[in-house]
Design a protein around this motif. Structure first.
Motif, mmCIF file in Angstrom:
data_model
loop_
_atom_site.group_PDB
_atom_site.id
_atom_site.type_symbol
_atom_site.label_atom_id
_atom_site.label_comp_id
_atom_site.label_asym_id
_atom_site.label_seq_id
_atom_site.Cartn_x
_atom_site.Cartn_y
_atom_site.Cartn_z
ATOM 1 N N GLY A 31 0.911 -1.260 -0.018
ATOM 2 C CA GLY A 31 -0.061 0.054 -0.039
ATOM 3 C C GLY A 31 0.801 1.474 -0.031
ATOM 4 N N ARG A 32 1.978 1.195 0.682
ATOM 5 C CA ARG A 32 2.639 2.418 0.802
ATOM 6 C C ARG A 32 3.454 2.810 -0.578
ATOM 7 N NH1 ARG A 32 4.034 4.180 6.162
ATOM 8 N NH2 ARG A 32 2.762 2.787 7.548
ATOM 9 N N THR A 33 3.943 1.719 -1.155
ATOM 10 C CA THR A 33 4.525 1.874 -2.387
ATOM 11 C C THR A 33 3.553 2.141 -3.545
ATOM 12 O OG1 THR A 33 6.117 0.231 -2.119
ATOM 13 C CG2 THR A 33 6.061 0.661 -4.440
ATOM 14 N N LEU A 34 2.335 1.681 -3.347
ATOM 15 C CA LEU A 34 1.376 2.243 -4.524
ATOM 16 C C LEU A 34 0.910 3.451 -4.336
ATOM 17 C CD1 LEU A 34 -0.575 1.245 -6.864
ATOM 18 C CD2 LEU A 34 -2.275 0.516 -4.865
ATOM 19 N N ALA A 35 0.802 3.975 -3.056
ATOM 20 C CA ALA A 35 0.556 5.389 -2.737
ATOM 21 C C ALA A 35 1.631 6.225 -3.289
ATOM 22 C CB ALA A 35 0.655 5.705 -1.409
ATOM 23 N N GLU A 36 2.811 5.839 -3.174
ATOM 24 C CA GLU A 36 3.967 6.585 -3.839
ATOM 25 C C GLU A 36 3.736 6.856 -5.393
ATOM 26 O OE1 GLU A 36 7.216 4.955 -2.446
ATOM 27 O OE2 GLU A 36 7.098 5.606 -0.344
ATOM 28 N N LEU A 37 3.519 5.538 -5.887
ATOM 29 C CA LEU A 37 3.587 5.428 -7.410
ATOM 30 C C LEU A 37 2.439 6.303 -7.803
ATOM 31 C CD1 LEU A 37 4.739 4.171 -9.797
ATOM 32 C CD2 LEU A 37 3.419 2.063 -9.368
ATOM 33 N N ALA A 38 1.191 6.250 -7.124
ATOM 34 C CA ALA A 38 0.177 6.906 -7.866
ATOM 35 C C ALA A 38 0.396 8.581 -7.845
ATOM 36 C CB ALA A 38 -0.837 6.658 -6.765
ATOM 37 N N GLU A 162 11.422 -7.005 -2.880
ATOM 38 C CA GLU A 162 10.785 -7.316 -4.103
ATOM 39 C C GLU A 162 9.438 -7.096 -4.461
ATOM 40 O OE1 GLU A 162 11.499 -10.967 -7.194
ATOM 41 O OE2 GLU A 162 10.626 -11.655 -5.035
ATOM 42 N N LEU A 163 8.481 -7.106 -3.253
ATOM 43 C CA LEU A 163 7.208 -6.622 -3.352
ATOM 44 C C LEU A 163 7.266 -5.276 -3.730
ATOM 45 C CD1 LEU A 163 4.087 -7.131 -3.254
ATOM 46 C CD2 LEU A 163 4.261 -6.692 -0.840
ATOM 47 N N LYS A 164 7.880 -4.263 -3.173
ATOM 48 C CA LYS A 164 7.793 -2.900 -3.661
ATOM 49 C C LYS A 164 8.248 -2.698 -5.218
ATOM 50 C CE LYS A 164 10.599 -1.620 -0.180
ATOM 51 N NZ LYS A 164 11.200 -0.612 0.609
ATOM 52 N N GLN A 165 9.155 -3.506 -5.600
ATOM 53 C CA GLN A 165 9.650 -3.445 -6.803
ATOM 54 C C GLN A 165 8.374 -4.014 -7.808
ATOM 55 O OE1 GLN A 165 13.505 -5.158 -7.445
ATOM 56 N NE2 GLN A 165 14.351 -4.086 -5.697
ATOM 57 N N VAL A 166 7.918 -4.864 -7.357
ATOM 58 C CA VAL A 166 6.772 -5.220 -8.216
ATOM 59 C C VAL A 166 5.711 -4.605 -8.599
ATOM 60 C CG1 VAL A 166 5.014 -7.293 -8.389
ATOM 61 C CG2 VAL A 166 7.415 -7.915 -7.803
#
Length: 328
Positions: A31-38, A162-166
């Protein structure tokens, strides 16, 4: 509070991995990485089937409330809405339990998403024995099922790194992607130099005596077991197969040829998953070697803690050690 912290003994939330003393973990890396990517990709939207808390998508919801959609406990609606949004130019990240996606919305993933090359990224939580709530909630056959869908990418990450990279990589993978997601306080196992590449298996531990081919968080366990086995004079190498489909047959065969005996490990039934892919590849290449499967039997599984279930069904660290050291 820092996202990285030492794991200590505590009561785990639903679907969190076993705590291991001394392991560094990260909180909700999906969730944290998705928020950043968005923030970088305005076309990203997030959806859940009433499993926001237990899929770790809430950091995205909090950062982008106008781009978050909870469709309720209706997995077929979840997939159809995501497919529709993709036709409007969105990249739709979907979250719920893996068992509900695969058993309840299979046809919708196949036709509305994969068949249409819809830009839908499914982060399916709590696969295999990570979930202690019994057969109704344990997706122990999801890889087998999803492998049957054409034009679908399947990824089983090892850890938080790896999950963050994925999360970032799937935004640019064409079509629909199915990810066996990790949640809660997710261990950091891979080094900072590790780089996920779709369709590429990678050696995460070198060795000379035994070759271990693994996927998901079982790759981290394989490396722990290999480190422990080294103290007993057995040197094991570990090949992490993060992408189940497309399957990196070339790297798997090259790795397998280096060893007199092999072990295949997965948080999934030993039928239809990674073990089946490896055995098929070896047979087609004319390679015949002793091979031990560490995985789940073709049965339904009871309720219980992750520790209890993994010990009972022989996918825990001691069983790994016996397989590496004693070959059984």
């Amino acid at each position: 509070m820092s996202e990285a912290l030492q794991a200590v003994g505590r009561t785990r939330g639903m679907g969190e991995l076993i705590d291991v003393e001394g392991k560094v973990t990260e909180i909700a890396p999906f969730g944290r990485t998705l928020a950043e990517l968005a923030h970088e990709r305005p076309e990203i939207v997030g959806l859940t089937a009433d499993m926001g808390r237990y899929s770790d998508i809430l950091p995205f919801r909090d950062a982008h409330p106008n781009r978050f959609f909870n469709v309720g406990m209706a997995e077929q609606n979840l997939i159809m809405i995501a497919a529709g949004m993709s036709k409007a130019g969105k990249i739709a990240y979907c979250t719920t339990y893996s068992v509900f996606i695969t058993r309840r919305a299979y046809d919708f993933v196949s036709i509305a998403c994969a068949h249409s090359m819809a830009n839908v990224k499914i982060f399916a939580g709590m696969p295999g024995l990570v979930n202690g709530y019994g057969a109704t909630h344990q997706a122990t056959e999801d890889i087998n099922m999803m492998r049957g869908i054409a034009d679908l990418t399947i990824i089983d990450p090892c850890d938080a790194t790896e999950l963050k990279q994925v999360v970032r990589a799937v935004a640019d993978i064409p079509g629909t992607v199915y990810v066996r997601s990790l949640r809660g306080k997710v261990p950091v196992e891979l080094g900072s130099d590790y780089q996920f590449e779709v369709g590429k298996a990678k050696v995460i531990r070198e060795g000379r005596d035994v070759g271990v081919i693994s996927t998901g968080y079982m790759s981290a366990r394989a490396r722990d077991a290999a480190d422990a086995a080294a103290g007993q004079g057995v040197d094991a190498a570990v090949l992490h197969v993060s992408t189940i489909k497309p399957f990196d047959k070339e790297t798997v065969l090259s790795f397998a040829q280096r060893f007199d005996r092999l072990i295949v490990a997965e948080n999934h039934k030993t039928t239809g998953g990674l073990a089946t892919l490896v055995v098929e590849a070896l047979y087609e290449a004319g390679i015949m070697k002793p091979l031990i499967k560490i995985g789940l039997a073709d049965s339904f599984f009871e309720c219980g803690s992750q520790e209890y279930l993994e010990a009972k069904y022989q996918v825990d660290l001691p069983h790994f050690m016996r397989a590496i050291v004693e070959g059984r």
